[in-house]
Write a protein that holds these residues in place. Structure first.
Motif, PDB file in Angstrom:
ATOM      1  N   ASP A 119       0.842  -1.191   0.000  1.00 48.85           N
ATOM      2  CA  ASP A 119       0.000   0.000   0.000  1.00 48.85           C
ATOM      3  C   ASP A 119       0.889   1.257   0.000  1.00 48.85           C
ATOM      4  OD1 ASP A 119      -1.992   1.842   0.188  1.00 48.85           O
ATOM      5  OD2 ASP A 119      -2.713   1.226   2.163  1.00 48.85           O
ATOM      6  N   GLN A 125      -0.616   4.784   0.994  1.00 50.77           N
ATOM      7  CA  GLN A 125      -0.735   5.183   2.395  1.00 50.77           C
ATOM      8  C   GLN A 125       0.583   5.712   2.951  1.00 50.77           C
ATOM      9  OE1 GLN A 125      -3.661   5.100   4.409  1.00 50.77           O
ATOM     10  NE2 GLN A 125      -2.316   6.396   5.632  1.00 50.77           N
ATOM     11  N   ASP A 173       1.367   9.587   4.004  1.00 51.91           N
ATOM     12  CA  ASP A 173       1.721   9.996   5.373  1.00 51.91           C
ATOM     13  C   ASP A 173       3.021  10.790   5.390  1.00 51.91           C
ATOM     14  OD1 ASP A 173      -0.532   8.747   6.313  1.00 51.91           O
ATOM     15  OD2 ASP A 173       0.509   6.938   6.999  1.00 51.91           O
ATOM     16  N   GLY A 209      -0.049   9.087  -3.851  1.00 51.25           N
ATOM     17  CA  GLY A 209      -0.089   9.299  -2.405  1.00 51.25           C
ATOM     18  C   GLY A 209       0.356  10.691  -2.009  1.00 51.25           C
ATOM     19  N   TRP A 236       4.023   2.180   6.278  1.00 51.41           N
ATOM     20  CA  TRP A 236       3.851   3.233   7.281  1.00 51.41           C
ATOM     21  C   TRP A 236       5.093   4.124   7.273  1.00 51.41           C
ATOM     22  CZ3 TRP A 236       4.867  -1.829   8.073  1.00 51.41           C
ATOM     23  CH2 TRP A 236       6.008  -2.171   8.806  1.00 51.41           C
TER      24      TRP A 236
END
Length: 368
Positions: free
Chosen positions: A172, A175, A179, A209, A332
């Motif tokens: 992903d 994401q 961030d 993103g 992340w």
């Protein structure tokens, strides 16, 4: 009187001899030696002891041909020198070895033509399935090779046309990069450079993103995208070109771990301190990210997990073929000191306040 010496006859031990020595039936020996379930620990031990005593080894190739299965999985990697690929392969093999499958690993070196050749070779070796991370998604030879595959195919981080009945394990990137972009924008960086690779899914998702990060904060998309083949040379060239413009970005995101070494060469040559003169984000944690001073902020993912899930998905297809939905694995952002608040655009020379202070100190890489 003959001078000839009599040598003991050498008798080739077969499965029947193993069964007689172990005191079990031939079917039981076959079941134990082929790894099939249903034998007690005591019987398994007797059969294995008898086989060792007689020096008997089953003909794996003949067994494979009879069952139409080789218990081997082909893995086509785009660049096995990349630690990311090595981690993915290690994760896949940890699952496949437990299931008693061997892995045949090939490397294309990022050449799509070689990808197609490797796929053909593995299919000729009658592997039971393929795990593929190709260089490109639209190479005609690669697509033709995969269309001809009779074995199940799992793609890692790539998407192909729907007529190729492949299964997918994806990261992903949207994401994690989103961030990272929001973190930089909220720190005051309104102009961001993004260095990416060729037109494959990770590149598209990383761009999307960061664009979404601008949108989510109601900011204009002040994003400079620098494309090329992921390599240290591309990383170095991208930093030089981005920082040499009339309005250079104050922060740069590297969309691939292969870019980091070259990018840092350019940063150190300019005597810039990360987190002060330029904020920098990389992708996929490397030891260099943690050992550099200051540590490099990174978009993280569990690459070994990618490999494990690809192997589990492939084994599931071997047991029970069928359509599957793509599996999306998390990424992340881990903020580190290489990302600081906006204090001005990175200078096109070593003339920024932080750089002037350190002009005589040279590169800052920790030896720890």
């Amino acid at each position: 009187m003959s001078n000839k010496t009599t040598e003991p006859a050498i008798v080739k031990s077969g499965i029947k001899a193993v069964a007689e020595l172990a005191g079990v039936g031939i079917a039981s020996v076959s079941r134990v030696l082929s790894g099939q379930p249903g034998s007690s620990p005591q019987m398994t031990q007797r059969v294995m002891d008898a086989a060792r005593q007689l020096g008997y080894a089953p003909n794996v190739l003949a067994q494979s041909l009879r069952r139409r299965a080789t218990h081997s999985i082909g893995f086509v990697g785009s660049d096995i020198n990349n630690p990311l690929i090595a981690s993915i392969v290690s994760g896949a093999e940890s699952v496949l070895s437990v299931a008693k499958y061997s892995v045949l690993l090939t490397n294309s070196g990022g050449d799509p033509g070689v990808d197609a050749q490797r796929i053909d070779v593995l299919l000729q070796r009658q592997v039971d399935g393929l795990i593929v991370l190709p260089a490109l998604e639209d190479d005609p030879a690669t697509l033709a090779a995969l269309r001809g595959a009779q074995a199940p195919v799992v793609l890692i981080d790539r998407t192909l046309p729907s007529d190729i009945g492949a299964h997918y394990v994806l990261s992903d990137h949207f994401q994690g990069l989103g961030d990272a972009g929001r973190h930089l924008l909220q720190a005051g960086h309104s102009r961001i450079g993004l260095v990416v690779g060729l037109d494959v899914r990770p590149t598209r998702e990383r761009i999307r993103g960061v664009e979404a990060a601008f949108d989510s904060l109601g900011l204009a998309r002040n994003l400079i995208v620098h494309r090329g083949r992921l390599s240290p040379e591309h990383g170095e060239q991208a930093i030089e070109e981005l920082l040499s413009g009339e309005n250079p970005p104050s922060a740069v995101i590297l969309g691939g771990n292969q870019l980091l070494e070259g990018a840092l060469r350019a940063v150190h040559r300019r005597n810039l301190t990360l987190g002060v003169d330029l904020s920098l984000v990389s992708c996929d944690d490397l030891p260099l990210c943690r050992l550099h001073h200051p540590p490099i902020a990174t978009v993280m993912r569990d690459t070994a997990l990618l490999g494990r899930r690809a192997a589990e998905l492939l084994l599931a297809q071997l047991r029970e073929p069928g359509a599957t939905d793509p599996e999306l694995m998390p990424t992340w952002f881990e903020a580190r000191a290489s990302c600081g608040p906006f204090v001005g655009s990175a200078s096109t020379s070593a003339a920024s306040p932080g750089a002037k202070k350190r002009a005589k100190q040279g590169p800052s890489i920790s030896s720890k």
